[in-house]
Design a protein around this motif. Structure first.
Motif, PDB file in Angstrom:
ATOM      1  N   LEU A 153       0.858  -1.182   0.000  1.00  0.00           N
ATOM      2  CA  LEU A 153       0.000   0.000   0.000  1.00  0.00           C
ATOM      3  C   LEU A 153       0.895   1.232   0.000  1.00  0.00           C
ATOM      4  CD1 LEU A 153      -2.633  -1.167   2.642  1.00  0.00           C
ATOM      5  CD2 LEU A 153      -2.909  -1.090   0.166  1.00  0.00           C
ATOM      6  N   PRO A 154       0.564   2.227  -0.796  1.00  0.00           N
ATOM      7  CA  PRO A 154       1.411   3.419  -0.856  1.00  0.00           C
ATOM      8  C   PRO A 154       1.403   4.171   0.479  1.00  0.00           C
ATOM      9  CG  PRO A 154      -0.649   3.807  -2.010  1.00  0.00           C
ATOM     10  CD  PRO A 154      -0.632   2.344  -1.629  1.00  0.00           C
ATOM     11  N   PRO A 201     -10.709  -0.377  -2.227  1.00  0.00           N
ATOM     12  CA  PRO A 201     -10.530  -0.411  -3.683  1.00  0.00           C
ATOM     13  C   PRO A 201      -9.140  -0.869  -4.121  1.00  0.00           C
ATOM     14  CG  PRO A 201     -11.635   1.619  -3.034  1.00  0.00           C
ATOM     15  CD  PRO A 201     -11.173   0.933  -1.775  1.00  0.00           C
ATOM     16  N   LYS A 202      -8.109  -0.439  -3.421  1.00  0.00           N
ATOM     17  CA  LYS A 202      -6.733  -0.838  -3.750  1.00  0.00           C
ATOM     18  C   LYS A 202      -6.548  -2.339  -3.547  1.00  0.00           C
ATOM     19  CE  LYS A 202      -2.129  -0.454  -4.144  1.00  0.00           C
ATOM     20  NZ  LYS A 202      -1.528  -0.679  -5.430  1.00  0.00           N
ATOM     21  N   ILE A 203      -7.073  -2.856  -2.456  1.00  0.00           N
ATOM     22  CA  ILE A 203      -6.945  -4.285  -2.174  1.00  0.00           C
ATOM     23  C   ILE A 203      -7.691  -5.104  -3.223  1.00  0.00           C
ATOM     24  CG2 ILE A 203      -7.638  -6.095  -0.535  1.00  0.00           C
ATOM     25  CD1 ILE A 203      -6.740  -4.080   1.679  1.00  0.00           C
ATOM     26  N   LEU A 204      -8.912  -4.691  -3.548  1.00  0.00           N
ATOM     27  CA  LEU A 204      -9.694  -5.419  -4.548  1.00  0.00           C
ATOM     28  C   LEU A 204      -9.030  -5.375  -5.923  1.00  0.00           C
ATOM     29  CD1 LEU A 204     -13.332  -4.477  -3.527  1.00  0.00           C
ATOM     30  CD2 LEU A 204     -12.159  -6.671  -3.205  1.00  0.00           C
ATOM     31  N   LYS A 205      -8.406  -4.258  -6.247  1.00  0.00           N
ATOM     32  CA  LYS A 205      -7.699  -4.155  -7.529  1.00  0.00           C
ATOM     33  C   LYS A 205      -6.558  -5.162  -7.586  1.00  0.00           C
ATOM     34  CE  LYS A 205      -5.125  -0.942 -10.420  1.00  0.00           C
ATOM     35  NZ  LYS A 205      -4.487   0.351 -10.513  1.00  0.00           N
ATOM     36  N   GLU A 206      -5.876  -5.348  -6.470  1.00  0.00           N
ATOM     37  CA  GLU A 206      -4.721  -6.251  -6.412  1.00  0.00           C
ATOM     38  C   GLU A 206      -5.103  -7.733  -6.412  1.00  0.00           C
ATOM     39  OE1 GLU A 206      -1.470  -5.600  -6.475  1.00  0.00           O
ATOM     40  OE2 GLU A 206      -1.611  -3.413  -6.476  1.00  0.00           O
ATOM     41  N   GLU A 239     -16.782   1.921   8.732  1.00  0.00           N
ATOM     42  CA  GLU A 239     -17.587   2.733   7.813  1.00  0.00           C
ATOM     43  C   GLU A 239     -16.835   3.051   6.526  1.00  0.00           C
ATOM     44  OE1 GLU A 239     -20.342   5.050   6.191  1.00  0.00           O
ATOM     45  OE2 GLU A 239     -20.744   4.641   8.302  1.00  0.00           O
ATOM     46  N   ASN A 240     -17.490   2.807   5.376  1.00  0.00           N
ATOM     47  CA  ASN A 240     -16.839   3.085   4.100  1.00  0.00           C
ATOM     48  C   ASN A 240     -17.410   4.299   3.371  1.00  0.00           C
ATOM     49  OD1 ASN A 240     -19.259   2.258   2.985  1.00  0.00           O
ATOM     50  ND2 ASN A 240     -18.434   0.481   1.944  1.00  0.00           N
ATOM     51  N   TYR A 241     -18.394   4.956   3.950  1.00  0.00           N
ATOM     52  CA  TYR A 241     -19.072   6.026   3.238  1.00  0.00           C
ATOM     53  C   TYR A 241     -18.660   7.423   3.720  1.00  0.00           C
ATOM     54  CZ  TYR A 241     -22.756   8.959   1.348  1.00  0.00           C
ATOM     55  OH  TYR A 241     -23.430   9.952   0.707  1.00  0.00           O
ATOM     56  N   ASP A 242     -18.836   7.667   5.009  1.00  0.00           N
ATOM     57  CA  ASP A 242     -18.611   9.009   5.546  1.00  0.00           C
ATOM     58  C   ASP A 242     -17.185   9.124   6.104  1.00  0.00           C
ATOM     59  OD1 ASP A 242     -18.668  11.470   6.801  1.00  0.00           O
ATOM     60  OD2 ASP A 242     -20.447  11.052   8.006  1.00  0.00           O
ATOM     61  N   SER A 243     -16.364   9.940   5.479  1.00  0.00           N
ATOM     62  CA  SER A 243     -14.969  10.096   5.910  1.00  0.00           C
ATOM     63  C   SER A 243     -14.858  10.719   7.299  1.00  0.00           C
ATOM     64  CB  SER A 243     -14.190  10.923   4.895  1.00  0.00           C
ATOM     65  OG  SER A 243     -14.734  12.233   4.802  1.00  0.00           O
ATOM     66  N   TRP A 270     -22.058  -0.967   4.236  1.00  0.00           N
ATOM     67  CA  TRP A 270     -21.311   0.227   4.649  1.00  0.00           C
ATOM     68  C   TRP A 270     -19.947  -0.109   5.223  1.00  0.00           C
ATOM     69  CZ3 TRP A 270     -23.596   3.743   2.157  1.00  0.00           C
ATOM     70  CH2 TRP A 270     -24.982   3.722   2.011  1.00  0.00           C
ATOM     71  N   GLN A 271     -19.471  -1.327   5.033  1.00  0.00           N
ATOM     72  CA  GLN A 271     -18.173  -1.722   5.577  1.00  0.00           C
ATOM     73  C   GLN A 271     -17.064  -1.580   4.542  1.00  0.00           C
ATOM     74  OE1 GLN A 271     -19.051  -5.740   7.003  1.00  0.00           O
ATOM     75  NE2 GLN A 271     -18.838  -4.978   9.098  1.00  0.00           N
ATOM     76  N   GLY A 272     -15.916  -1.149   5.015  1.00  0.00           N
ATOM     77  CA  GLY A 272     -14.729  -1.062   4.182  1.00  0.00           C
ATOM     78  C   GLY A 272     -13.497  -1.408   4.993  1.00  0.00           C
ATOM     79  N   ILE A 273     -12.415  -1.718   4.294  1.00  0.00           N
ATOM     80  CA  ILE A 273     -11.148  -2.039   4.946  1.00  0.00           C
ATOM     81  C   ILE A 273     -10.359  -0.760   5.124  1.00  0.00           C
ATOM     82  CG2 ILE A 273      -8.994  -3.345   4.766  1.00  0.00           C
ATOM     83  CD1 ILE A 273     -10.593  -5.233   2.808  1.00  0.00           C
ATOM     84  N   TRP A 274      -9.943  -0.512   6.332  1.00  0.00           N
ATOM     85  CA  TRP A 274      -9.147   0.673   6.646  1.00  0.00           C
ATOM     86  C   TRP A 274      -7.703   0.279   6.932  1.00  0.00           C
ATOM     87  CZ3 TRP A 274     -11.782   3.979  11.021  1.00  0.00           C
ATOM     88  CH2 TRP A 274     -13.036   4.442  10.595  1.00  0.00           C
ATOM     89  N   LEU A 275      -6.778   1.099   6.446  1.00  0.00           N
ATOM     90  CA  LEU A 275      -5.402   1.096   6.924  1.00  0.00           C
ATOM     91  C   LEU A 275      -5.309   2.278   7.869  1.00  0.00           C
ATOM     92  CD1 LEU A 275      -2.353   0.290   6.886  1.00  0.00           C
ATOM     93  CD2 LEU A 275      -2.104   2.065   5.140  1.00  0.00           C
ATOM     94  N   CYS A 276      -4.916   2.034   9.095  1.00  0.00           N
ATOM     95  CA  CYS A 276      -4.741   3.117  10.065  1.00  0.00           C
ATOM     96  C   CYS A 276      -3.243   3.349  10.225  1.00  0.00           C
ATOM     97  CB  CYS A 276      -5.392   2.768  11.393  1.00  0.00           C
ATOM     98  SG  CYS A 276      -7.165   2.497  11.250  1.00  0.00           S
TER      99      CYS A 276
END
Length: 185
Positions: A53-54, A65-70, A98-102, A161-167
């Motif tokens: 991941l960059p 999106p980056k993970i799914l692309k890979e 949450e994948n919608y509201d930043s 509404w779930q997404g993968i986060w890199l913290c």
């Protein structure tokens, strides 16, 4: 149905009993009238890839999106299974949220910074790598470095509404490596 088989693990010594694992094998059938989940038992398969991941600034970042692309091409080959993501770092973490509201990502970063003190007034002994390093290790331990997500019909089976986060918990952005292992049928 075939007879049960046993497997003995580990050396047998007088002081310990061997561990026996029983497994049952079901014959493969293609009977469409069968209601059993085992009606057709395809061979399990595995896939593993390490992605980079960059660098991201400090905070929580949606990386689905980056993970799914890979992994998309490999993922599409699985009808049912599990995806395991393992972050190879101790000062960042992975979580699902949450994948919608930043604002949720911003609020999470605010929360983490309030509960894990940083700077000269913090009580940490480990400061050789900078004042943000020990807090980053603690935050990483809070969220963890691994996720397991079900795979259904070639897709990660997360909620709407779930997404993968890199913290990223350090002040200076660093590329992060994630080992992604897919297994299933």
């Amino acid at each position: 149905m075939q007879a049960a088989t046993s497997l003995i693990l580990g050396p047998k010594t007088p002081s310990t009993q061997p561990v026996r694992i029983k497994s049952f094998y079901r014959p493969t059938t293609t009977d469409p009238s069968s209601n059993s989940m085992a009606a057709t038992v395809p061979a399990p398969k595995w896939s593993q890839k390490t992605i980079t991941l960059p660098p991201h600034r400090r905070g929580c970042h949606l990386v689905t999106p980056k993970i799914l692309k890979e992994i998309g091409e490999d993922l599409s080959q699985f009808k049912c299974g599990l995806a395991h993501l393992f972050l190879q770092h101790t000062s960042a973490s992975l979580t699902i949220n949450e994948n919608y509201d930043s604002d949720v990502r911003d609020d999470t970063e605010t929360f983490l910074n309030r509960i894990v003190p940083e700077g000269s007034s913090a009580p940490w002994k480990h400061t050789i790598e900078g004042p943000d390093d020990m807090p980053a290790h603690i935050k990483s331990s809070m969220f963890g470095c691994a996720l397991t997500i079900p795979i259904t019909d070639g897709k990660l089976n997360m909620g709407t509404w779930q997404g993968i986060w890199l913290c990223e918990h350090r002040d200076y952005p660093t590329a992060r490596k994630v080992v992604i292992t897919l297994n299933g049928v």
